[in-house]
Design an enzyme around this catalytic site. Structure first.
Site: not given
Length: 266
Positions: A139, A236
């Site tokens: 990521e 998130e």
């Protein structure tokens, strides 16, 4: 619509960790992710997952190191032994808890040597999991939030995945970081959608509920549906109030974002 998972590290902070599983299921989530589940009993986690019919979607590697060392080693030159040791521990935990995706954290680094180190570590990790149901992700993270992090650009992540060329390595598309890095979330999605294994959502720049801004959350969901994305979308974010009060986006109770200022989904 996508399959939604709750990040239990950030959501429902008003509850104990083990009570968050029931809260997530009651809210309508069908999966969960935990950033660093290493301090929790695999037996207890599995019990909650089965009781509430939840999938364990994603976790991070390596485990946190509480002695002042960095949490990521994939791009750290000279840190190869640390990377392999901690990766193997992470996979033991992932297998015990039934995690589907493991995000490999790059750590700090710059330049060609760090790039080569990360490629070699990712190739080794991918080979270690050949034949496993677990998928690996990387990521890109905004340097606005993670100073000195090696993997800080979407194009860089795309190039790394292409160079490693492993079927079990994909991209974790975090809309918060993508908006900070690239600005236009949907344009960025269109650039890398064929590589995405996991999606995370939050507002930008707050990193709160993904319900504000000039870009419609539903436009994004419709786009990923149209493109055939069948993975998870994880919430998130840090709730502005209680988690329950901020779940209108999950239940389809969205404000008219077209007339509001700011930017959505990052």
């Amino acid at each position: 619509m996508p399959k939604f998972a709750a990040n239990l590290t950030l959501l429902f902070p008003e509850l104990t960790f083990m009570d968050r599983f029931a809260a997530a299921a009651d809210a309508g989530f069908t999966g969960i992710e935990v950033l660093f589940p290493y301090d929790h009993s695999a037996v207890d986690v599995l019990s909650r997952l089965r009781r509430h019919k939840l999938d364990f979607v994603s976790m991070n590697a390596p485990p946190p190191n509480y002695t002042g060392r960095p949490r990521g080693f994939a791009a750290v030159v000279g840190g190869e032994l640390n990377f392999r040791r901690d990766f193997q521990r992470a996979i033991r935990v992932a297998n015990a808890m039934g995690a589907q995706n493991v995000q490999i954290m790059a750590g700090a680094g710059t330049g060609a040597e760090a790039h080569t180190t990360m490629v070699e570590n990712l190739r080794w990790a991918s080979a270690e999991l050949a034949g496993s149901a677990i998928k690996l992700t990387i990521e890109p993270k905004s340097t606005r939030d993670v100073t000195g992090y090696f993997l800080s650009d979407l194009g860089q992540a795309i190039d790394l995945i292409a160079e490693v060329d492993a079927p079990n390595l994909g991209l974790q598309f975090d809309t918060y970081h993508i908006a900070a890095i690239a600005g236009d979330v949907i344009a960025a999605w269109n650039r890398c959608r064929h590589l995405v294994s996991h999606v995370q959502i939050a507002s930008y720049p707050e990193r709160a509920e993904p319900d504000m801004g000039e870009m419609s959350l539903w436009d994004f969901f419709n786009q990923i549906d149209a493109d055939g994305y069948d993975g998870w979308v994880s919430a998130e974010y840090a709730p502005r109030g209680t988690t329950e009060q901020g779940l209108g986006w999950l239940r389809g109770q969205m404000p008219n974002t077209a007339s509001r200022g700011g930017r959505a989904l990052a």
